[in-house]
Design a protein around this motif. Sequence first.
Motif, PDB file in Angstrom:
ATOM      1  N   ASP A 158      46.317  45.203  48.016  1.00 37.73           N
ATOM      2  CA  ASP A 158      46.178  44.644  46.666  1.00 37.73           C
ATOM      3  C   ASP A 158      45.874  43.154  46.804  1.00 37.73           C
ATOM      4  N   ARG A 206      44.807  39.651  44.940  1.00 39.48           N
ATOM      5  CA  ARG A 206      44.760  38.947  43.659  1.00 39.48           C
ATOM      6  C   ARG A 206      44.285  37.522  43.935  1.00 39.48           C
ATOM      7  N   ARG A 218      50.185  43.097  49.885  1.00 40.26           N
ATOM      8  CA  ARG A 218      49.776  42.356  48.676  1.00 40.26           C
ATOM      9  C   ARG A 218      49.420  40.924  49.091  1.00 40.26           C
TER      10      ARG A 218
END
Length: 487
Positions: A360, A362, A398
């Motif tokens: 993930d 971001r 992440r």
Amino acid sequence: MRRDHRGTHSLRGRLTLVNVALLALGIVAATAVSLMGMRHYLLDNVDSELLASRNALQGAGLTQKQIDSLSAIGALRDKYDPERAAARALPRADTVLVALDAKGQPIAFAGVAPTRRQLELASAVDDPAVFAGSAEAHDLKLDGDAYRAVGARIADGTFVLTATSTESVHGAIKKALRLDLALGTVLLTFLAVATMLGTRHRLRPLEDMVETASAIAEGDLTRRVPGSRDPVTETEQLRVALNSMLHQVESAFETREHSAAQLRQFVADASHELRTPLSAIRGYLQLYDKEMLREPAERTRALARMIAEADRMGRLVEELLTLARLDQQPRLRLCSVDLSALVRDAADDLRAQQPQRPLDVRADGAMVVHGDESGLRQVVGNLLANIRAHTPADAPVRVELAREEGAGDRAVRLVVADEGPGMAREDADRIFDRFFRAAGGGSQPAGSGLGMAIVRAVVASHGGAVTVETGPGKGLSVTVALPAAHT
């Protein structure tokens, strides 16, 4: 231990001697001038009285017979003005007066025969005419005593010699000299004591500096020169400068010791890490040399292992060189770097190597920092490589990139977190140590243990900070904070 420097060879003793010598010279000069002035003044008074007596005798116009007659009737002061002048010229108790005829022989004066002292005065003068013709008084010695004498010629040619003793003058001068010597001795003693006490107080900072320097020479680099309650400006400036120099010397010594310790540790760690691949390569070469690898598959496997160990040594040497360069604090090639682009590139590499790992990312929008692009790319790559080496291939990852603003500062925060097995607290405290390797759970063998050390060194060189949050079964979260570029 305080070193006590005493005697005339010390600065304190020399200052005392100089001050005492200067004061002694001043006292001697002042005493000489004052005594000479006193002697001149007192002798000038004696000479004035003698000259006044001579002028009175000569100005009266009297003869020897007239003086005898006037003395006989006892009315010298009441008849004529010259007689009153002659009365004023009569001798004092310490004055000797003798009359001489034209041949220089003593004769009776005022009806009185010459005494022994008058005869001595007459014999002490060789030529009374010279005395009578001189405008100044002359020095004489009568029975060892000092006298000042003048001569006068009265109307009938008789010479009159008048001498006044100057022993009282010399006695007064001797008393004044003794008084000056006593006062001078007291002043010199007082000055010597005051100078010793004063220099002891004023030179105390210098003694403290000597004591501090001696302590430092014996190995105590923490010693400093203490301050003074009443510091002298120059001494205080010297103390501040010396303490500043000592602080720099101590810092330089500590830096050298730290660098030497780092170098020893670096050499020991590098030797330890290089020993394993070198031993493996040497072992396979010995097997090949002894023709113990007979099967083609065994030779192929041995060659592959040697190539792998050689690659491992190459990576280890490159990482060691990187750390050595960072330890020397090199000048970075700073430019505007979009950190989000570096994060996306590293994420793409991780997807290519481990397609099955949940990832993930971001990192929307540009996150510009002012830094060295190759170093920052290595930071992101090492963080993800650490996850590959120490977490299972299916552990979610992440990667988050965000901007933070607070307390007037702007920073870019990079978070790389996984949901792997995590680390114990004692292992987490050593994660940035060189050559530290925790038990890995990834699909690749554990690295050299230098990756996280390089991360911290690069981030520190950019003025940033890196922190770790972990726990057994809680995964590992690494947060990197870097100053954002000013726009």
